[in-house]
Design a protein around this motif. Structure first.
Motif, PDB file in Angstrom:
ATOM      1  N   THR A   1      48.969  35.096   2.247  1.00  0.00           N
ATOM      2  CA  THR A   1      47.987  34.122   1.779  1.00  0.00           C
ATOM      3  C   THR A   1      48.683  33.110   0.880  1.00  0.00           C
ATOM      4  O   THR A   1      49.570  33.461   0.085  1.00  0.00           O
ATOM      5  CB  THR A   1      46.853  34.807   0.994  1.00  0.00           C
ATOM      6  OG1 THR A   1      47.421  35.614  -0.044  1.00  0.00           O
ATOM      7  CG2 THR A   1      46.005  35.672   1.910  1.00  0.00           C
ATOM      8  N   GLU A   2      48.287  31.860   1.005  1.00  0.00           N
ATOM      9  CA  GLU A   2      48.890  30.775   0.224  1.00  0.00           C
ATOM     10  C   GLU A   2      47.785  29.844  -0.261  1.00  0.00           C
ATOM     11  O   GLU A   2      46.949  29.388   0.530  1.00  0.00           O
ATOM     12  CB  GLU A   2      49.879  30.011   1.096  1.00  0.00           C
ATOM     13  CG  GLU A   2      50.509  28.816   0.412  1.00  0.00           C
ATOM     14  CD  GLU A   2      51.373  27.999   1.367  1.00  0.00           C
ATOM     15  OE1 GLU A   2      51.617  26.808   1.060  1.00  0.00           O
ATOM     16  OE2 GLU A   2      51.786  28.524   2.425  1.00  0.00           O
ATOM     17  N   THR A   3      47.778  29.592  -1.566  1.00  0.00           N
ATOM     18  CA  THR A   3      46.747  28.727  -2.144  1.00  0.00           C
ATOM     19  C   THR A   3      46.961  27.275  -1.724  1.00  0.00           C
ATOM     20  O   THR A   3      48.061  26.736  -1.864  1.00  0.00           O
ATOM     21  CB  THR A   3      46.759  28.813  -3.669  1.00  0.00           C
ATOM     22  OG1 THR A   3      46.469  30.145  -4.062  1.00  0.00           O
ATOM     23  CG2 THR A   3      45.724  27.861  -4.275  1.00  0.00           C
ATOM     24  N   ILE A   4      45.906  26.659  -1.222  1.00  0.00           N
ATOM     25  CA  ILE A   4      45.947  25.221  -0.930  1.00  0.00           C
ATOM     26  C   ILE A   4      45.282  24.480  -2.088  1.00  0.00           C
ATOM     27  O   ILE A   4      45.824  23.528  -2.623  1.00  0.00           O
ATOM     28  CB  ILE A   4      45.237  24.917   0.394  1.00  0.00           C
ATOM     29  CG1 ILE A   4      46.034  25.544   1.553  1.00  0.00           C
ATOM     30  CG2 ILE A   4      45.107  23.410   0.602  1.00  0.00           C
ATOM     31  CD1 ILE A   4      45.446  25.307   2.909  1.00  0.00           C
TER      32      ILE A   4
ATOM     33  N   LYS B   1      37.914  29.448   1.358  1.00  0.00           N
ATOM     34  CA  LYS B   1      37.541  30.443   0.359  1.00  0.00           C
ATOM     35  C   LYS B   1      38.721  30.593  -0.596  1.00  0.00           C
ATOM     36  O   LYS B   1      39.881  30.383  -0.219  1.00  0.00           O
ATOM     37  CB  LYS B   1      37.242  31.805   1.002  1.00  0.00           C
ATOM     38  CG  LYS B   1      35.907  31.873   1.722  1.00  0.00           C
ATOM     39  CD  LYS B   1      34.740  31.845   0.711  1.00  0.00           C
ATOM     40  CE  LYS B   1      33.402  31.943   1.426  1.00  0.00           C
ATOM     41  NZ  LYS B   1      32.290  31.990   0.446  1.00  0.00           N
ATOM     42  N   PRO B   2      38.472  30.980  -1.842  1.00  0.00           N
ATOM     43  CA  PRO B   2      39.566  31.163  -2.808  1.00  0.00           C
ATOM     44  C   PRO B   2      40.521  32.271  -2.365  1.00  0.00           C
ATOM     45  O   PRO B   2      40.115  33.236  -1.707  1.00  0.00           O
ATOM     46  CB  PRO B   2      38.845  31.542  -4.102  1.00  0.00           C
ATOM     47  CG  PRO B   2      37.447  31.046  -3.927  1.00  0.00           C
ATOM     48  CD  PRO B   2      37.149  31.161  -2.462  1.00  0.00           C
TER      49      PRO B   2
ATOM     50  N   ARG C   1      48.555  33.307   7.075  1.00  0.00           N
ATOM     51  CA  ARG C   1      49.501  33.456   8.185  1.00  0.00           C
ATOM     52  C   ARG C   1      49.484  34.903   8.654  1.00  0.00           C
ATOM     53  O   ARG C   1      49.529  35.831   7.850  1.00  0.00           O
ATOM     54  CB  ARG C   1      50.910  33.065   7.755  1.00  0.00           C
ATOM     55  CG  ARG C   1      51.108  31.584   7.483  1.00  0.00           C
ATOM     56  CD  ARG C   1      52.580  31.284   7.254  1.00  0.00           C
ATOM     57  NE  ARG C   1      52.823  29.857   7.055  1.00  0.00           N
ATOM     58  CZ  ARG C   1      52.819  29.253   5.875  1.00  0.00           C
ATOM     59  NH1 ARG C   1      52.569  29.973   4.777  1.00  0.00           N
ATOM     60  NH2 ARG C   1      53.044  27.967   5.776  1.00  0.00           N
ATOM     61  N   TRP C   2      49.446  35.053   9.993  1.00  0.00           N
ATOM     62  CA  TRP C   2      49.450  36.392  10.585  1.00  0.00           C
ATOM     63  C   TRP C   2      50.557  36.414  11.639  1.00  0.00           C
ATOM     64  O   TRP C   2      50.605  35.553  12.530  1.00  0.00           O
ATOM     65  CB  TRP C   2      48.098  36.679  11.228  1.00  0.00           C
ATOM     66  CG  TRP C   2      47.942  38.082  11.771  1.00  0.00           C
ATOM     67  CD1 TRP C   2      48.648  39.175  11.445  1.00  0.00           C
ATOM     68  CD2 TRP C   2      46.969  38.492  12.742  1.00  0.00           C
ATOM     69  NE1 TRP C   2      48.205  40.263  12.136  1.00  0.00           N
ATOM     70  CE2 TRP C   2      47.157  39.884  12.944  1.00  0.00           C
ATOM     71  CE3 TRP C   2      45.968  37.835  13.444  1.00  0.00           C
ATOM     72  CZ2 TRP C   2      46.387  40.619  13.829  1.00  0.00           C
ATOM     73  CZ3 TRP C   2      45.189  38.571  14.323  1.00  0.00           C
ATOM     74  CH2 TRP C   2      45.397  39.946  14.519  1.00  0.00           C
TER      75      TRP C   2
ATOM     76  N   GLU D   1      50.785  42.091  -4.194  1.00  0.00           N
ATOM     77  CA  GLU D   1      49.395  41.815  -4.554  1.00  0.00           C
ATOM     78  C   GLU D   1      49.120  40.314  -4.629  1.00  0.00           C
ATOM     79  O   GLU D   1      49.833  39.563  -5.299  1.00  0.00           O
ATOM     80  CB  GLU D   1      49.061  42.463  -5.906  1.00  0.00           C
ATOM     81  CG  GLU D   1      47.576  42.539  -6.204  1.00  0.00           C
ATOM     82  CD  GLU D   1      46.821  43.379  -5.188  1.00  0.00           C
ATOM     83  OE1 GLU D   1      45.712  42.967  -4.801  1.00  0.00           O
ATOM     84  OE2 GLU D   1      47.350  44.435  -4.753  1.00  0.00           O
ATOM     85  N   GLY D   2      48.102  39.913  -3.886  1.00  0.00           N
ATOM     86  CA  GLY D   2      47.689  38.520  -3.863  1.00  0.00           C
ATOM     87  C   GLY D   2      48.530  37.630  -2.966  1.00  0.00           C
ATOM     88  O   GLY D   2      48.227  36.444  -2.815  1.00  0.00           O
ATOM     89  N   GLU D   3      49.612  38.197  -2.342  1.00  0.00           N
ATOM     90  CA  GLU D   3      50.531  37.365  -1.560  1.00  0.00           C
ATOM     91  C   GLU D   3      50.732  37.834  -0.106  1.00  0.00           C
ATOM     92  O   GLU D   3      50.621  37.040   0.822  1.00  0.00           O
ATOM     93  CB  GLU D   3      51.908  37.317  -2.240  1.00  0.00           C
ATOM     94  CG  GLU D   3      51.889  36.795  -3.662  1.00  0.00           C
ATOM     95  CD  GLU D   3      51.548  35.310  -3.740  1.00  0.00           C
ATOM     96  OE1 GLU D   3      51.775  34.594  -2.740  1.00  0.00           O
ATOM     97  OE2 GLU D   3      51.049  34.874  -4.795  1.00  0.00           O
TER      98      GLU D   3
END
Length: 346
Positions: free
Chosen positions: A294-297, A207-208, A305-306, A270-272
């Motif tokens: 979260t990291e864009t692939i 998912k985006p 990552r948690w 935000e977004g990261e």
């Protein structure tokens, strides 16, 4: 009491009778054995006279009196012992034949007499008297757990009065030294071992990134994918603040599997990244920092990552290697991420 024997380790103590004159003379005729008794070896008439006086002190139906010490397995004569009453205390004594000196026999006999007096006779106190120059017997009494309480000056000798003290028992001392040694080892290990721990797991969600991050920053959404939410269906939840913003707090009260605690959003990039603080209250108190990133692939997939970090104070940190953080908590994190992936990819 009819019993005339006392068991002392490998040895049997049998109450003396008039028939024991030959055996007693073997002891009393030795100058070294009698050094601190009479100061000289006895002749046979003197030995027999001493034995008669001993036998006249107590009757046959009491534990008090004089005993022959014999090795239980072979019947070999080892020495003589006594058990007397002095006021409210029981006095012990022993003589060991010279050929058996230096073998630890006297200590075994003294220890056996003390044990018998305490357990069978319910003695409140066990004492012994020893000449101040009798270094060997002084060491024996100390090894048996007795303490020198006072010096007594008689007309014919100066002697020490020893009293049994459980705190001075060598076995108890040894156990205490072992315990203190173990505590010292634990403390040394605690200072050398790391106090910090960390667990992190990751997964790729198709998912985006914006969609994934928006879902992640809601603490309420964690109830949909976190494994802990399923371990207590009756868990009570309460919330404070606005979800998805700094300061929002989720509190839970559950069974023994989930305990009681709260999670607060402490920082949002935000977004990261979303940082939270986990405060466990029951069954034990601890505080951990958790995070999700979260990291864009690519345009349609995101790596999540948690993880969480914490520190365990000294000396509790010695338990870290046995707690299996990676195996236990790591598995829960990975299972939770798998659930998250299933939900978002539907």
């Amino acid at each position: 009491m009819n019993s005339k024997t006392i068991k002392a380790g490998r040895f049997l103590l049998t109450k003396m009778t008039a028939a024991d004159g030959d055996k007693y003379f073997r002891l009393s005729n030795n100058a070294q054995v009698m050094k601190y008794v009479t100061g000289y070896p006895l002749t046979r008439p003197q030995s027999d006279d001493m034995l008669r006086k001993f036998l006249a002190e107590y009757g046959a139906n009491t534990y008090l009196g004089r005993y022959l010490i014999e090795e239980e397995a072979t019947g070999e004569l080892i020495g003589a012992a006594k058990l007397d009453k002095v006021g409210a205390e029981y006095e012990i004594g022993y003589r060991v034949m010279e050929e058996h000196w230096g073998k630890g026999i006297a200590t075994e006999i003294a220890t056996g007499l003390i044990h018998f007096a305490k357990t069978t006779l319910n003695a409140k106190g066990v004492i012994a008297f020893v000449n101040v120059n009798n270094a060997a017997s002084i060491r024996v009494l100390e090894k048996a757990g007795m303490v020198n309480m006072e010096t007594i000056e008689d007309l014919d000798e100066v002697k020490y009065k020893f009293s049994y003290s459980p705190q001075n028992n060598p076995l108890m001392k040894k156990a205490l030294y072992i315990l203190l040694g173990l505590i010292a080892l634990v403390l040394i290990a605690a200072f050398l071992m790391p106090k910090d721990y960390a667990v992190e797991k990751e997964i790729v969600i198709n998912k985006p990134k914006p969609e994934v991050f928006e879902y992640l920053k809601s603490l309420k959404n964690q109830d949909n994918w976190s494994v802990w939410a399923t371990r207590d269906p009756n868990m009570k939840k309460s919330f404070t603040g606005t979800d998805g913003t700094i300061g929002f707090t989720s509190r839970w009260e559950g069974n023994d599997d989930v305990g009681t605690g709260e999670q607060e959003i402490t920082k949002i990039e935000e977004g990261e990244r979303v940082n939270t603080e986990l405060r466990f209250l029951k069954p034990f108190e601890s505080t951990n920092d958790a995070y999700m990133t979260t990291e864009t692939i690519d345009s349609t997939s995101t790596k999540v990552r948690w993880g969480f970090t914490g520190a365990m104070p000294i000396p509790m940190n010695v338990m870290l290697p046995f707690m299996g953080m990676e195996k236990s908590v790591g598995k829960d994190f990975q299972d939770g991420l798998n659930n998250l992936k299933s939900i978002l990819e539907k």
